[in-house]
Design a protein around this motif. Structure first.
Motif, PDB file in Angstrom:
ATOM      1  N   LEU A 163      39.071  35.570  20.775  1.00 53.88           N
ATOM      2  CA  LEU A 163      40.392  35.768  21.380  1.00 53.88           C
ATOM      3  C   LEU A 163      40.998  37.140  21.106  1.00 53.88           C
ATOM      4  CD1 LEU A 163      41.863  32.268  20.472  1.00 53.88           C
ATOM      5  CD2 LEU A 163      40.856  32.992  22.652  1.00 53.88           C
ATOM      6  N   GLY A 164      40.341  37.950  20.298  1.00 53.97           N
ATOM      7  CA  GLY A 164      40.897  39.251  19.919  1.00 53.97           C
ATOM      8  C   GLY A 164      40.675  40.314  20.964  1.00 53.97           C
ATOM      9  N   TYR A 165      41.170  40.087  22.160  1.00 54.86           N
ATOM     10  CA  TYR A 165      41.012  41.034  23.266  1.00 54.86           C
ATOM     11  C   TYR A 165      41.863  42.265  22.984  1.00 54.86           C
ATOM     12  CZ  TYR A 165      40.839  42.888  27.988  1.00 54.86           C
ATOM     13  OH  TYR A 165      40.636  43.691  29.060  1.00 54.86           O
ATOM     14  N   GLY A 166      41.252  43.426  23.011  1.00 52.04           N
ATOM     15  CA  GLY A 166      41.990  44.667  22.804  1.00 52.04           C
ATOM     16  C   GLY A 166      41.575  45.390  21.542  1.00 52.04           C
ATOM     17  N   GLY A 167      40.562  44.897  20.858  1.00 50.98           N
ATOM     18  CA  GLY A 167      40.078  45.589  19.676  1.00 50.98           C
ATOM     19  C   GLY A 167      40.697  45.087  18.391  1.00 50.98           C
ATOM     20  N   PRO A 175      43.152  46.183  16.259  1.00 49.57           N
ATOM     21  CA  PRO A 175      44.591  45.990  16.092  1.00 49.57           C
ATOM     22  C   PRO A 175      45.114  44.728  16.775  1.00 49.57           C
ATOM     23  CG  PRO A 175      44.127  48.279  16.554  1.00 49.57           C
ATOM     24  CD  PRO A 175      42.833  47.536  16.730  1.00 49.57           C
ATOM     25  N   ALA A 176      44.526  44.364  17.883  1.00 44.98           N
ATOM     26  CA  ALA A 176      44.957  43.143  18.567  1.00 44.98           C
ATOM     27  C   ALA A 176      44.496  41.901  17.824  1.00 44.98           C
ATOM     28  CB  ALA A 176      44.404  43.125  19.995  1.00 44.98           C
ATOM     29  N   LEU A 235      45.947  37.591  14.979  1.00 50.34           N
ATOM     30  CA  LEU A 235      45.122  36.381  15.017  1.00 50.34           C
ATOM     31  C   LEU A 235      44.532  36.081  13.641  1.00 50.34           C
ATOM     32  CD1 LEU A 235      43.285  37.084  18.392  1.00 50.34           C
ATOM     33  CD2 LEU A 235      45.214  35.557  18.012  1.00 50.34           C
ATOM     34  N   ILE A 236      44.093  37.127  12.947  1.00 50.56           N
ATOM     35  CA  ILE A 236      43.565  36.943  11.591  1.00 50.56           C
ATOM     36  C   ILE A 236      44.671  36.410  10.690  1.00 50.56           C
ATOM     37  CG2 ILE A 236      42.608  38.109   9.564  1.00 50.56           C
ATOM     38  CD1 ILE A 236      41.266  40.099  11.533  1.00 50.56           C
ATOM     39  N   MET A 263      51.428  42.571  18.469  1.00 52.59           N
ATOM     40  CA  MET A 263      51.567  43.629  17.470  1.00 52.59           C
ATOM     41  C   MET A 263      53.026  43.777  17.042  1.00 52.59           C
ATOM     42  SD  MET A 263      48.591  44.732  16.749  1.00 52.59           S
ATOM     43  CE  MET A 263      48.993  46.210  15.864  1.00 52.59           C
ATOM     44  N   GLY A 264      53.952  43.629  17.996  1.00 48.59           N
ATOM     45  CA  GLY A 264      55.374  43.716  17.667  1.00 48.59           C
ATOM     46  C   GLY A 264      55.811  42.610  16.724  1.00 48.59           C
ATOM     47  N   VAL A 265      55.346  41.392  16.954  1.00 47.83           N
ATOM     48  CA  VAL A 265      55.693  40.263  16.085  1.00 47.83           C
ATOM     49  C   VAL A 265      55.158  40.496  14.674  1.00 47.83           C
ATOM     50  CG1 VAL A 265      55.241  37.808  15.668  1.00 47.83           C
ATOM     51  CG2 VAL A 265      55.915  38.585  17.941  1.00 47.83           C
TER      52      VAL A 265
END
Length: 188
Positions: free
Chosen positions: A16-20, A22-23, A27-28, A122-124
């Motif tokens: 589910l970590g679409y975007g590399g 940092p994205a 999730l981690i 990322m904002g959250v």
């Protein structure tokens, strides 16, 4: 059971970590801190900060460290494999299939549609770090550090790892000075 939980936690992140990398960080955090309670938010923040100063993909470094912490050497290998294998398989499948469709508007729209979701995630996560930090340092110091970091990184072009490393060194020096002061007061 712990090895299975490690595998599925980092497998979900890999899927589910679409975007590399940092994205993948939010999730981690969700898996490691909120779902399995393998570490606290503070410990996660420390691991993230140290991981950002080291070379290589952040999601893999975090998987390796957290896997080792939770399940030893087998846990480390398990978590790294679970986070890397989905990426490799999906990359091969998607690149082969999407390369023939890359000019279609729906493929470009899919890519552009995911970017705001990653930005919100990322904002959250950033807000969570700021909220925790303001409890320790106060708003004035946090705003100062954020503004200085933005200026150093965006205006002066300093690499983020240098800024993170300098902040870690500052925090360690401040902690050492505080500990020395407390020992001096106790001996008086």
């Amino acid at each position: 059971m712990k090895q299975a939980n490690l595998f599925f936690a980092f497998f979900r992140v890999g899927m589910l970590g679409y975007g590399g990398g940092p994205a993948s960080i939010p999730l981690i955090h969700k898996e490691v801190v909120e779902k399995y309670s393998w570490m606290t938010s503070d410990e996660f923040s420390d691991v993230l900060a140290i991981g950002n100063t080291l070379p290589g993909p952040i999601a893999t470094k975090m998987a390796g460290y957290i896997g080792y912490r939770v399940g030893g050497i087998m846990g480390m290998l398990n978590a790294i494999a679970a986070s890397v294998i989905p990426t490799v398989v999906l990359m091969i499948i998607l690149l082969v299939s999407l390369s023939s469709f890359r000019d279609f508007a729906w493929v470009q729209g899919m890519t552009h549609g995911v970017l705001p979701v990653v930005a919100v995630m990322m904002g959250v996560l950033t807000w969570g770090f700021i909220d925790k930090t303001t409890k320790d340092l106060g708003w004035l110091k946090v705003v100062f550090l954020v503004v200085m970091s933005v200026l150093l990184i965006q205006v002066l072009g300093l690499h983020p790892a240098i800024v993170v490393g300098a902040l870690i060194a500052f925090a360690l020096l401040k902690k050492t000075d505080t500990d020395k002061g407390k020992k001096g007061e106790a001996s008086s």
